[in-house]
Design a protein around this motif. Sequence first.
Motif, PDB file in Angstrom:
ATOM      1  N   PHE A  81       0.816  -1.214   0.000  1.00 42.64           N
ATOM      2  CA  PHE A  81       0.000   0.000   0.000  1.00 42.64           C
ATOM      3  C   PHE A  81       0.853   1.269   0.000  1.00 42.64           C
ATOM      4  CE2 PHE A  81      -3.395  -2.940   1.555  1.00 42.64           C
ATOM      5  CZ  PHE A  81      -4.164  -2.831   0.405  1.00 42.64           C
ATOM      6  N   ILE A 104     -12.100   4.470   0.383  1.00 44.74           N
ATOM      7  CA  ILE A 104     -13.203   3.713   0.994  1.00 44.74           C
ATOM      8  C   ILE A 104     -12.706   2.310   1.353  1.00 44.74           C
ATOM      9  CG2 ILE A 104     -14.886   5.099  -0.290  1.00 44.74           C
ATOM     10  CD1 ILE A 104     -15.629   2.429  -1.775  1.00 44.74           C
ATOM     11  N   VAL A 125     -13.338   6.208   4.609  1.00 44.74           N
ATOM     12  CA  VAL A 125     -14.760   5.895   4.796  1.00 44.74           C
ATOM     13  C   VAL A 125     -14.833   4.404   5.063  1.00 44.74           C
ATOM     14  CG1 VAL A 125     -17.054   5.969   3.759  1.00 44.74           C
ATOM     15  CG2 VAL A 125     -15.348   7.693   3.121  1.00 44.74           C
ATOM     16  N   GLU A 126     -15.188   4.048   6.303  1.00 40.75           N
ATOM     17  CA  GLU A 126     -15.080   2.637   6.719  1.00 40.75           C
ATOM     18  C   GLU A 126     -16.259   2.302   7.644  1.00 40.75           C
ATOM     19  OE1 GLU A 126     -13.103  -0.321   6.214  1.00 40.75           O
ATOM     20  OE2 GLU A 126     -14.842  -0.797   7.461  1.00 40.75           O
ATOM     21  N   PRO A 127     -17.178   1.453   7.176  1.00 42.22           N
ATOM     22  CA  PRO A 127     -18.377   1.157   7.982  1.00 42.22           C
ATOM     23  C   PRO A 127     -18.138   0.239   9.182  1.00 42.22           C
ATOM     24  CG  PRO A 127     -18.403  -0.121   5.953  1.00 42.22           C
ATOM     25  CD  PRO A 127     -17.229   0.807   5.857  1.00 42.22           C
ATOM     26  N   SER A 128     -17.071  -0.560   9.168  1.00 43.16           N
ATOM     27  CA  SER A 128     -16.842  -1.481  10.287  1.00 43.16           C
ATOM     28  C   SER A 128     -16.133  -0.713  11.402  1.00 43.16           C
ATOM     29  CB  SER A 128     -16.030  -2.693   9.826  1.00 43.16           C
ATOM     30  OG  SER A 128     -16.742  -3.386   8.831  1.00 43.16           O
ATOM     31  N   VAL A 131     -12.627  -1.720  13.156  1.00 47.59           N
ATOM     32  CA  VAL A 131     -11.381  -1.556  12.396  1.00 47.59           C
ATOM     33  C   VAL A 131     -11.106  -0.071  12.120  1.00 47.59           C
ATOM     34  CG1 VAL A 131     -11.356  -3.881  11.418  1.00 47.59           C
ATOM     35  CG2 VAL A 131     -12.486  -2.074  10.147  1.00 47.59           C
ATOM     36  N   ARG A 145     -18.914   4.925   8.071  1.00 41.38           N
ATOM     37  CA  ARG A 145     -20.085   4.967   7.184  1.00 41.38           C
ATOM     38  C   ARG A 145     -19.863   4.072   5.991  1.00 41.38           C
ATOM     39  NH1 ARG A 145     -22.412  11.012   6.114  1.00 41.38           N
ATOM     40  NH2 ARG A 145     -23.856   9.876   4.786  1.00 41.38           N
ATOM     41  N   PHE A 146     -20.961   3.660   5.374  1.00 40.21           N
ATOM     42  CA  PHE A 146     -20.884   3.015   4.065  1.00 40.21           C
ATOM     43  C   PHE A 146     -20.732   4.132   3.044  1.00 40.21           C
ATOM     44  CE2 PHE A 146     -23.026  -0.355   6.425  1.00 40.21           C
ATOM     45  CZ  PHE A 146     -22.394  -1.484   5.922  1.00 40.21           C
ATOM     46  N   ALA A 168      -9.109  -0.496  -2.054  1.00 41.28           N
ATOM     47  CA  ALA A 168      -8.428  -1.777  -2.280  1.00 41.28           C
ATOM     48  C   ALA A 168      -9.298  -2.862  -1.675  1.00 41.28           C
ATOM     49  CB  ALA A 168      -7.045  -1.790  -1.642  1.00 41.28           C
ATOM     50  N   ASN A 169      -9.599  -3.857  -2.469  1.00 43.37           N
ATOM     51  CA  ASN A 169     -10.396  -4.990  -1.993  1.00 43.37           C
ATOM     52  C   ASN A 169     -11.670  -4.542  -1.322  1.00 43.37           C
ATOM     53  OD1 ASN A 169      -8.179  -6.769  -2.728  1.00 43.37           O
ATOM     54  ND2 ASN A 169      -7.122  -5.678  -1.088  1.00 43.37           N
ATOM     55  N   ILE A 174     -19.309  -4.397  -3.054  1.00 41.80           N
ATOM     56  CA  ILE A 174     -20.516  -3.566  -2.951  1.00 41.80           C
ATOM     57  C   ILE A 174     -21.468  -3.829  -4.116  1.00 41.80           C
ATOM     58  CG2 ILE A 174     -21.331  -1.211  -2.607  1.00 41.80           C
ATOM     59  CD1 ILE A 174     -18.445  -0.456  -1.825  1.00 41.80           C
TER      60      ILE A 174
HETATM   61  N1  SAH Z   1      -8.611  -1.872   2.023  1.00 51.00           N
HETATM   62  C1  SAH Z   1      -8.270  -2.872   2.995  1.00 51.00           C
HETATM   63  C2  SAH Z   1      -9.505  -3.560   3.592  1.00 51.00           C
HETATM   64  C3  SAH Z   1     -10.234  -4.481   2.670  1.00 51.00           C
HETATM   65  S1  SAH Z   1     -11.566  -5.314   3.488  1.00 51.00           S
HETATM   66  C4  SAH Z   1      -7.324  -3.893   2.426  1.00 51.00           C
HETATM   67  O1  SAH Z   1      -7.210  -4.019   1.208  1.00 51.00           O
HETATM   68  O2  SAH Z   1      -6.694  -4.607   3.191  1.00 51.00           O
HETATM   69  C5  SAH Z   1     -12.942  -4.451   2.845  1.00 51.00           C
HETATM   70  C6  SAH Z   1     -13.333  -3.275   3.695  1.00 51.00           C
HETATM   71  O3  SAH Z   1     -14.376  -2.556   3.009  1.00 51.00           O
HETATM   72  C7  SAH Z   1     -13.887  -3.666   5.063  1.00 51.00           C
HETATM   73  O4  SAH Z   1     -13.139  -3.016   6.051  1.00 51.00           O
HETATM   74  C8  SAH Z   1     -15.346  -3.216   4.997  1.00 51.00           C
HETATM   75  O5  SAH Z   1     -15.839  -2.781   6.246  1.00 51.00           O
HETATM   76  C9  SAH Z   1     -15.299  -2.094   3.965  1.00 51.00           C
HETATM   77  N2  SAH Z   1     -16.551  -1.779   3.245  1.00 51.00           N
HETATM   78  C10 SAH Z   1     -17.535  -2.614   2.886  1.00 51.00           C
HETATM   79  N3  SAH Z   1     -18.526  -1.936   2.250  1.00 51.00           N
HETATM   80  C11 SAH Z   1     -18.152  -0.639   2.200  1.00 51.00           C
HETATM   81  C12 SAH Z   1     -18.739   0.564   1.671  1.00 51.00           C
HETATM   82  N4  SAH Z   1     -19.933   0.569   1.074  1.00 51.00           N
HETATM   83  N5  SAH Z   1     -18.057   1.725   1.824  1.00 51.00           N
HETATM   84  C13 SAH Z   1     -16.852   1.746   2.429  1.00 51.00           C
HETATM   85  N6  SAH Z   1     -16.257   0.650   2.948  1.00 51.00           N
HETATM   86  C14 SAH Z   1     -16.890  -0.525   2.835  1.00 51.00           C
END
Ligand code: SAH
Length: 407
Positions: A81, A104, A125-128, A131, A145-146, A168-169, A174
Amino acid sequence: MAKCRICQSKYQPFIDFGPMPISNNFLAEKDFANEYFFPMKAGFCSSCSMVQLLEQPAADVMFHDNYTFFSGTSRLMAEHFKHFADDIKLNYLTDKQSPFVVEIGSNDGIMLQNFAEAPYRHLGVEPSANVARVAQDKGLNSIVRFFNLETAKDIVAAHGQADAFLAANCMCHIPTLHDIIEGIAHLMSPGGVVAFEDPYLGEVIRNTSFDQLYDEHVFLFSLHSISAAFAQHGFELIDAKPLETHGGSMRYYLSQKGMRPVSSRVKQLLQDEVDLGLLIPGTYDKFRLGCEQIRDDLKYLLIKLKREGKRVVGYAATSKSTTLLNYAGIGPELIEYISDTTPLKQGKFSPGMHIPVLPAETLQGNYPEYLLLFAYNHQKEIFAKEAQFAKNDGKWIMFVPNVHVVE
Ligand code: SAH
Ligand code: TMP
Ligand code: ZN
């Protein structure tokens, strides 16, 4: 018939994985009876070429304040990263005074930390919530938030438009991709760069890595499907970069149409997808046969080892392993336990098949004859870390691109 989330065409599933639990829902014994399952099937839309799950559990069932995936568990990913951030800084942001970067799915801040210093301004922007808190505790700006159009409007109102949108990932998680792209369209400054990476459909097909499909991964993207989805909102693909992360990913770069030069790589990579057969349904039927072979070969191997009295332990309780184990019907009768470094997973049981998850230290001094590597995407890092296992005649079981043993 299912309806494509991108172009509304009708399509049929090409594979049915059976009932699947939530891939990151490592649970206690008392919760076994109430475990949530959904029917996991994947299909290919031949109109826009998107590969997608027909059904996905609701977002708040997967992402919440007890989410078990922490990006920071891999040292190599932290380096990865940093390179991603450097690429964006050097190639897309040098003409801006005080560039505003929005990421996000920023999780524990593994990428954002690279934008913490001036001249950059950043927002995650992180809904969980759990973390996101790790990122906030590092002093990073992260909202819980989502991301969607509404969130984008609030961000622009509070901070102005973004010069870089990163993920990333996350994008492939979504289902409402159009709403996300509308949000991006609202968020971006003119000529701003959108860059995101996800496991790549081309690599999944090449390696038969079907375990990249699980509840969170509702899409498997390609340059073709990403172009189709973003074109509907005035964006074009300006570059793409194949990556080794997560067993083979692709980073997509987009901007508003006509605002930035298009790299010649795009044309080449699009052609590679045609050559690989990503646009024809027959490819996915062949893929299903490959999945069935891995499923059966692995189960037979584990049964054979069990009969020979050999011990097999799983290495790393990845989300991907949930698909493999449930699809193949592999439980604690064949795998003694899964070793994992994430405290939240330890002492719990794997989703669906209920294999115990124990701390990585459990392995030390008590190596089994075989370790089944679920986190093959971290193979280099893990083989180096467990060099002692191989020295003690331990053998690794791999299942991608086919089932084989590394001695
Ligand atoms: N970017 C990191 C985490 C990937 S895990 C990496 O590559 O290691 C995916 C993350 O996306 C999770 O933390 C999850 O909570 C978040 N996520 C899921 N839906 C989302 C949304 N609508 N907006 C923003 N984040 C979201
Ligand atoms: P991932 O494949 O989805 O990134 O999941 C990684 C999981 O692997 C996470 O639970 C942590 C675990 N892990 C280990 O247990 N040991 C390791 O050395 C590494 C790199 C990861
Ligand atoms: Zn479609």
